[in-house]
Design a protein around this motif. Structure first.
Motif, PDB file in Angstrom:
ATOM      1  N   PHE A 137       0.843  -1.190   0.000  1.00  0.00           N
ATOM      2  CA  PHE A 137       0.000   0.000   0.000  1.00  0.00           C
ATOM      3  C   PHE A 137       0.881   1.242   0.000  1.00  0.00           C
ATOM      4  N   ASP A 138       0.426   2.260  -0.715  1.00  0.00           N
ATOM      5  CA  ASP A 138       1.153   3.537  -0.692  1.00  0.00           C
ATOM      6  C   ASP A 138       0.943   4.252   0.637  1.00  0.00           C
ATOM      7  N   VAL A 139      -0.270   4.164   1.167  1.00  0.00           N
ATOM      8  CA  VAL A 139      -0.613   4.829   2.427  1.00  0.00           C
ATOM      9  C   VAL A 139      -1.509   3.914   3.245  1.00  0.00           C
ATOM     10  N   ILE A 140      -1.265   3.884   4.546  1.00  0.00           N
ATOM     11  CA  ILE A 140      -2.154   3.202   5.483  1.00  0.00           C
ATOM     12  C   ILE A 140      -2.716   4.258   6.424  1.00  0.00           C
ATOM     13  N   VAL A 141      -4.043   4.327   6.505  1.00  0.00           N
ATOM     14  CA  VAL A 141      -4.705   5.278   7.401  1.00  0.00           C
ATOM     15  C   VAL A 141      -5.107   4.535   8.672  1.00  0.00           C
ATOM     16  N   ASP A 142      -4.537   4.956   9.772  1.00  0.00           N
ATOM     17  CA  ASP A 142      -4.813   4.357  11.074  1.00  0.00           C
ATOM     18  C   ASP A 142      -5.941   5.131  11.744  1.00  0.00           C
ATOM     19  N   ALA A 143      -7.149   4.547  11.732  1.00  0.00           N
ATOM     20  CA  ALA A 143      -8.317   5.157  12.379  1.00  0.00           C
ATOM     21  C   ALA A 143      -8.968   4.149  13.316  1.00  0.00           C
ATOM     22  N   LEU A 144      -8.145   3.387  14.011  1.00  0.00           N
ATOM     23  CA  LEU A 144      -8.649   2.349  14.903  1.00  0.00           C
ATOM     24  C   LEU A 144      -9.135   2.922  16.224  1.00  0.00           C
ATOM     25  N   PHE A 145      -8.245   3.606  16.926  1.00  0.00           N
ATOM     26  CA  PHE A 145      -8.571   4.148  18.241  1.00  0.00           C
ATOM     27  C   PHE A 145      -8.091   5.599  18.325  1.00  0.00           C
ATOM     28  N   GLY A 146      -8.906   6.442  18.897  1.00  0.00           N
ATOM     29  CA  GLY A 146      -8.551   7.852  19.031  1.00  0.00           C
ATOM     30  C   GLY A 146      -8.279   8.221  20.473  1.00  0.00           C
ATOM     31  N   ILE A 161      -1.443  -4.304  14.937  1.00  0.00           N
ATOM     32  CA  ILE A 161      -0.470  -3.207  14.895  1.00  0.00           C
ATOM     33  C   ILE A 161       0.885  -3.710  14.416  1.00  0.00           C
ATOM     34  N   ASP A 162       1.246  -4.917  14.813  1.00  0.00           N
ATOM     35  CA  ASP A 162       2.496  -5.499  14.308  1.00  0.00           C
ATOM     36  C   ASP A 162       2.470  -5.606  12.785  1.00  0.00           C
ATOM     37  N   LEU A 163       1.338  -6.025  12.233  1.00  0.00           N
ATOM     38  CA  LEU A 163       1.218  -6.169  10.786  1.00  0.00           C
ATOM     39  C   LEU A 163       1.276  -4.806  10.090  1.00  0.00           C
ATOM     40  N   ILE A 164       0.627  -3.805  10.680  1.00  0.00           N
ATOM     41  CA  ILE A 164       0.691  -2.451  10.115  1.00  0.00           C
ATOM     42  C   ILE A 164       2.127  -1.936  10.135  1.00  0.00           C
ATOM     43  N   SER A 165       2.821  -2.184  11.238  1.00  0.00           N
ATOM     44  CA  SER A 165       4.218  -1.751  11.350  1.00  0.00           C
ATOM     45  C   SER A 165       5.097  -2.447  10.323  1.00  0.00           C
ATOM     46  N   GLU A 167       4.087  -3.505   7.453  1.00  0.00           N
ATOM     47  CA  GLU A 167       3.753  -2.919   6.158  1.00  0.00           C
ATOM     48  C   GLU A 167       4.470  -1.578   5.979  1.00  0.00           C
ATOM     49  N   ARG A 168       4.611  -0.835   7.089  1.00  0.00           N
ATOM     50  CA  ARG A 168       5.281   0.468   7.039  1.00  0.00           C
ATOM     51  C   ARG A 168       6.739   0.322   6.573  1.00  0.00           C
ATOM     52  N   SER A 169       7.328  -0.813   6.919  1.00  0.00           N
ATOM     53  CA  SER A 169       8.725  -1.022   6.541  1.00  0.00           C
ATOM     54  C   SER A 169       8.890  -1.302   5.050  1.00  0.00           C
ATOM     55  N   LYS A 170       7.766  -1.605   4.370  1.00  0.00           N
ATOM     56  CA  LYS A 170       7.815  -1.851   2.928  1.00  0.00           C
ATOM     57  C   LYS A 170       7.637  -0.529   2.192  1.00  0.00           C
ATOM     58  N   LYS A 171       8.686   0.198   2.069  1.00  0.00           N
ATOM     59  CA  LYS A 171       8.583   1.491   1.397  1.00  0.00           C
ATOM     60  C   LYS A 171       7.999   1.297   0.006  1.00  0.00           C
ATOM     61  N   PRO A 172       7.137   2.193  -0.502  1.00  0.00           N
ATOM     62  CA  PRO A 172       6.911   3.536   0.038  1.00  0.00           C
ATOM     63  C   PRO A 172       5.713   3.650   0.968  1.00  0.00           C
ATOM     64  N   SER A 173       5.317   2.602   1.674  1.00  0.00           N
ATOM     65  CA  SER A 173       4.163   2.698   2.553  1.00  0.00           C
ATOM     66  C   SER A 173       4.358   3.770   3.619  1.00  0.00           C
TER      67      SER A 173
END
Length: 541
Positions: A137-146, A161-165, A167-173
């Motif tokens: 993904f180019d961008v991940i929008v985190d709207a889980l908890f505010g 959250i581990d999976l999102i993190s 994914e973040r390491s796979k640039k350009p995410s």
């Protein structure tokens, strides 16, 4: 200064915005989503069409913001996959409205089914499905908890959250968090469990403590505070006494203390520094140079006679150096009080402590006498603080005491043991400053400034490269120079200390850009002051 609100105060602002000003809450959510979308568009350099975006939503209003942003991104031509962790039927109010709107748009879409996905899921099921995906993904929008989260996430959400993190390491995410990285407690600077690490966090109306104070703030990435339509007067009405110092505040201070056609050295502030010893001459040099570079008109150092020549050889030639009575070890002794008092008659500000040494009774007695007999504001740092620990002197509004400890020095001032842990820096600073009627500058990753009226200001500038020998001395000189100018211009001393710390931190940021954190020195920070002033004025190139 921008006020920092608690989660409850923020909910109160949202509610009164609707009740008193008639702005529908659904409009506030729409504006919040627009703010998130603008930042995504900025991150993608305006090229949203065709980009792959993942939006993960909780059932509350934070998830509603995310769903509204997903709808807007779809209208801009992005490929958007949105996952609601729960069921639409379980959500309420504006959030439910936006989930239903998004679902309707996705279901009526006649294009590529992969370009618009909306699914209800659970953290366990989503994590199982997502772990096998290969698409980036180019961008991940985190709207889980505010801002409503107050306890650690469950283990299933930790996996998410581990999976999102990962994914973040796979640039350009890139990860964009809505209001707050999920997993943080909005009202705490402390980390309560596992949380998202964001590249950009878009918070609304006003920052929350976890947005701006470490260690929690380290996970926010770039912080964007977006106006979503709540009147500023409502923010001002909230009881919070915690603030962020801003560039506009520093610019305002510079305008109030600006050079006029008839300015000359005696109108620009006269600083007297009681610093240095035979063993520690460098501290005196750094403090003196910092003071004169900050814009003060006259800077004089008074130091032990045996240290005067060494200091004079290395200090900027515009700074005067005077030798005074000393002990056999090369430190100022009690007899220096009369000499200091004589020189101090014409000064606007005295600062004491840098390189002074505090291991003899004479120094402790000298420092206390200077504090108790002061005729000007007095900045106390380093060995001056150690000489007064534990602290039990009441300050005064007309002759303020400005204390500048690092954490270890602060513990000694407060009568704590070195092994004690300060769990809430904001509260500790506020209580100490109010109790003793002082201005307290607590150094650290984010410098806090506490005032006798209960205000606490967080300084957003500065970096870890400043954590080297000499930077405390440099900061003392800069604060002293700023206050001397403020006295001459009759500018508020508390705001002046904020401007000094902000400018010194900005100078440190510029030094880090120019030299790198590993290489930068305290003298580099001082030399970047000119560029810091230019940047505050808006003329920096």
């Amino acid at each position: 200064m921008q006020k920092v609100l608690t989660a409850e105060e923020m909910r109160c602002v949202d509610r009164i915005t609707t009740e008193r000003f008639g702005i529908p809450s659904i409009d506030l959510m729409e504006n919040a989503a627009k703010a998130v979308t603008r930042e995504i568009e900025r991150l993608l350099d305006g090229a949203v069409r065709g980009r792959s975006i993942l939006v993960v939503c909780g059932k509350g209003n934070n998830g509603g913001d995310g769903a509204a942003a997903a709808r807007m991104l779809l209208s801009m031509g992005a490929r958007v996959e949105t996952y609601l962790f729960g069921a639409v039927a379980e959500s309420k109010g504006d959030a439910k409205t936006n989930f239903e709107r998004l679902r309707q748009i996705v279901e009526s879409s006649s294009g590529d089914p992969r370009s618009a996905i909306f699914a209800e899921t659970s953290s366990d099921n989503w994590s199982l499905d997502f772990s096998s995906r290969k698409e980036k993904f180019d961008v991940i929008v985190d709207a889980l908890f505010g801002t409503g989260l107050t306890r650690p996430l469950s283990s299933s959400y930790e996996t998410t959250i581990d999976l999102i993190s990962r994914e973040r390491s796979k640039k350009p995410s890139l990860i964009v968090s809505v209001d707050l990285p999920s997993g943080l407690n909005a009202d705490s600077a402390n980390v309560i469990g596992k949380n998202v690490t964001s590249d950009v966090t878009v918070t609304f109306t006003a920052p929350k403590l976890a947005n701006v104070l470490p260690p929690a703030s380290r996970f926010n990435g770039e912080l964007v505070v977006a106006d979503i339509g709540s009147p500023q007067e409502l923010v001002d009405e909230m009881k919070s006494d915690t603030f962020i110092f801003e560039t506009a505040d520093a610019r305002n201070w510079m305008q109030q203390t600006s050079y006029t056609p008839d300015s000359y050295k005696k109108t620009r502030g006269n600083v007297l520094l009681i610093v240095g010893s035979k063993q520690y001459t460098g501290a005196a040099v750094l403090a003196g140079n910092g003071a004169i570079r900050s814009g003060a008109g006259i800077v004089t150092i008074i130091t032990p006679k045996s240290a005067a020549e060494s200091i004079a050889k290395r200090i900027l030639p515009e700074v005067m150096v005077r030798g005074a009575s000393e002990t056999t070890e090369g430190a100022l002794d009690e007899n220096a009080f009369a000499e200091i008092s004589k020189l101090g008659k014409g000064c606007d500000l005295m600062a004491i402590g840098c390189g002074l040494t505090s291991d003899n009774a004479g120094i402790k007695s000298l420092v206390r006498k200077l504090v108790e007999s002061r005729k000007t504001p007095l900045v106390i740092d380093a060995d001056g603080l150690n000489a007064l620990s534990p602290f039990e002197i009441s300050g005064a509004d007309d002759l303020p005491l400005i204390l500048t400890p690092h954490e270890g020095e602060f513990k000694r001032l407060a009568g704590m043991d070195d092994g004690d842990v300060i769990t809430d820096r904001v509260t500790s600073v506020r209580e100490f400053a109010v109790r003793w009627r002082v201005i307290l500058v607590l150094k650290g990753e984010r410098i806090l400034i506490g005032g006798p009226d209960g205000r606490v200001v967080i300084t957003p500038t500065g970096n870890s490269g400043l954590g080297k020998a000499g930077n405390g001395d440099n900061l003392t000189g800069i604060i002293a120079g700023f206050i001397a100018q403020a006295v001459r211009s009759q500018v508020d001393i508390f705001e002046t200390v904020g401007a000094a710390v902000f400018t010194a931190g900005l100078s440190g940021d510029l030094a880090a850009e120019r030299f790198g954190k590993r290489v930068m020195l305290a003298s580099d920070v001082r030399d970047c002051l000119a560029d810091a002033f230019k940047k505050i004025e808006g003329s920096y190139e």
